[in-house]
Design an enzyme around this catalytic site. Sequence first.
Site, short mmCIF file in Angstrom:
data_model
loop_
_atom_site.label_atom_id
_atom_site.label_comp_id
_atom_site.label_asym_id
_atom_site.label_seq_id
_atom_site.Cartn_x
_atom_site.Cartn_y
_atom_site.Cartn_z
N ASP A 88 0.86 -1.16 0.00
CA ASP A 88 0.00 0.00 0.00
C ASP A 88 0.91 1.23 0.00
O ASP A 88 2.14 1.14 0.15
CB ASP A 88 -0.98 -0.01 1.18
CG ASP A 88 -2.20 0.86 0.88
OD1 ASP A 88 -2.15 1.66 -0.08
OD2 ASP A 88 -3.21 0.76 1.61
C1 NOJ Z 1 -4.08 3.82 -0.05
C2 NOJ Z 1 -5.23 2.91 0.17
O1 NOJ Z 1 -5.13 2.30 1.44
C3 NOJ Z 1 -5.36 1.82 -0.88
O2 NOJ Z 1 -6.57 1.14 -0.67
C4 NOJ Z 1 -5.28 2.39 -2.26
O3 NOJ Z 1 -5.42 1.35 -3.19
C5 NOJ Z 1 -3.96 3.11 -2.40
N1 NOJ Z 1 -3.87 4.18 -1.43
C6 NOJ Z 1 -3.76 3.68 -3.80
O4 NOJ Z 1 -4.59 4.76 -4.01
#
Ligand code: NOJ
Length: 749
Positions: A291
């Site tokens: 993430d």
């Molecule tokens: C953070 C989020 O937790 C995740 O779900 C997402 O896919 C990513 N950012 C990318 O935007």
Amino acid sequence: MKKHSALFITAIALFILFGGCNTEQNQEIGTSEYQQKVDSLIKIMTLDEKIGQLNLLASGWDVTGPVMDPNYKQLIKQGNAGAVFNAYGVDYVTELQRLAVEETRLGIPLLFGYDVIHGYKTIFPIPLAQSCSWDLEMIEHSDRIAATEATAEGINWVFAPMVDISRDPRWGRVSEGAGEDTWLGSKIAAARVNGFQGNNLADEQTLLATMKHFAAYGAPQAGRDYHTVDISERSLLEYYLPPFKACVDAGVASVMTSFNEISGVPSSSNHWLYTELLRNTWGFKGFVVTDYTSIYELIPHGVAQDSAHAGELALKAGIQLDMQSSIFIKNLKNLVKSGKISEKLIDKAVSDILLAKYKLGLFDDPYRYCNKTREGNEIMTQASKDFARQFVTKSCVLLKNENQTLPIPETVKKIALIGPLGNAAEDMLGNWSAAGWAQYCVTLFDGLKAEAVDKNIQIHYEKGCEIVGLSTSGFDAAIKAAKNADFVILALGEDRNMSGEAASRTNLNLPGVQMQLAEKIIEIGKPTAVVLFNGRPLTIPELDQKAPAILEAWFGGIQSGSGIADLLFGKALPSGKLTMTFPHNVGQIPIHYNMKNNGRPVDPTNPEYRFRSKYLDSPNQPLYPFGYGLSYTNFSYSNLKISSPEIRATDTLTIQVTVSNTGKSDGEEIVQLYIRDLVGSVTRPINELKGFSKVFLKQGETRDVIFKITANDLKFFNLDMEYTYEPGKFDLMVGPNSASGLKDSFSLR
Ligand code: NOJ
């Protein structure tokens, strides 16, 4: 000489990359043939080129977190990116792909990722709402449409499905998942992977799905996003992991790490989770992405002393693609040189990423998702919009309908629509709205007006107040409008950014002065229906007490207003059932239907006795239980029969119940089967969902509904942490929700 050998290598590389560049042929090539191509390619890659493949960059658009390296175009040209996210649209994706394909030595194409969470341009109800439809086919189909639209605009990889089970509505991200139940959540998880990936990744309308956030991200302490998770191994295995396993079994192509720790180990450095469990035990064959900046976050977590250490821990754990930390590109080379990590680990990561690119057909044609004709023809089609409208009707949950306030009677000629969400186009998108635009959203006001034209009904809209804020200056106009109407609709709730990422709340009441507005309007005494827009369960006991009717509409996407109007006017019939418990108050959280009994449960014959597990100031029961939802008609359950009071491990138990539509309209009911294992080697929940059936019954119609269960459905992690069933007695219940139904019991020998 040096130059010549570089050219020679490039020529071989091009031959390998573009050899056999016919997509149809490639559809027939098995993974092992792709693997051979990948292996040959890796042999000619420099260490820098390999490390470049492990870097995932956000483009400048639509940034969803802190930007670590805004210089993404330069990095692509230098071969320092294997994938890009938050870039979409044929022209833009083509431009970026060209940098990778034409300006780097090997011309390896990029993956293009995006958060396509509930639709791409045709935005559907938020995932929590979708789950309330209990309609696996519709859920799968919505992701099919999302994949078709996204691939028409250059995307070949989505950061979905989000399959985190959560029992804490304070956590704003419950809006992105399928609710609190593991069994239902697992079915939905698999349906969504199938929706995105189809059965052939080489098809130009399918793309790579990502299960996220692995794992247990839905259990942060105090419901605070990104916070510590402290969970027993048993809960982890039994409640939080199965939806991920369901995705792996459905062939999910990638997995995203979670921000949290489990038992002191942050996900992005968790070798047990990513290597032992995911790969070695579950047999996951795809690639692992972090993430946003999660590798860097190993430093503030306190397990890495610096970036290099963080990179080392992550790679060794089995993490392969670094989203936005830039830690892999900055540190892996030195880590290899110093002997701290083996190049083999890097090769494995590169291999998994390249394999995905081959499967997508990107080596045949790096621009195969950049098709102007598709971009023009396949987005927001009439069929997609019609489907979105129908999906809204299936996702709403009727929470209360005293004296059949709804549907709006045909005699009504003047409707007052009151409330800050009555004409809030952008909020209808919900959070994570991908490429969706507010200008495409049908608000409730729009939807009512469109329906009212033919019926010769006047619709008057008054905002009344803001979603948040304490001003009551709009109350008078709202009261006047209500007095002047013969039916009132109150549109209340949260704004779209009050749920989703970084949107935890400690107070789940209606924000601002909305409850005061509701009280003033309801006390006028006109038939009044509340339509709620929100991304999580709210605490609304006063509203439940006072409002004659409440329809939970969540955030329904671009067709919100049309779908809700269909329900309000009775053109469509409400059939959704809650997939998350609605508490009375925040103090009851965590509250979920499948809790344990404990040693001192409340004695129903003496509920006031003090030394029992209860509160001094609140009931134990929720306001609305899991599985709850009304219809415009009534259903009665009778004649529960089981095929035998005792089964052996090899038998199938058949459960039959008669469901009758006894009310005044047609209706659809979600019939639910629950079991309770009465005595186990470890304690078992008081209720576990084991089946459901959606039945449409015409007014007066009766139907038998049949469920089948075997010993496999009774498995759990026993005292020795073996996943097995144990002989003994089981209660079962078939009914309209987790708190009521007809009961029987059986034994497993
Ligand atoms: C953070 C989020 O937790 C995740 O779900 C997402 O896919 C990513 N950012 C990318 O935007």
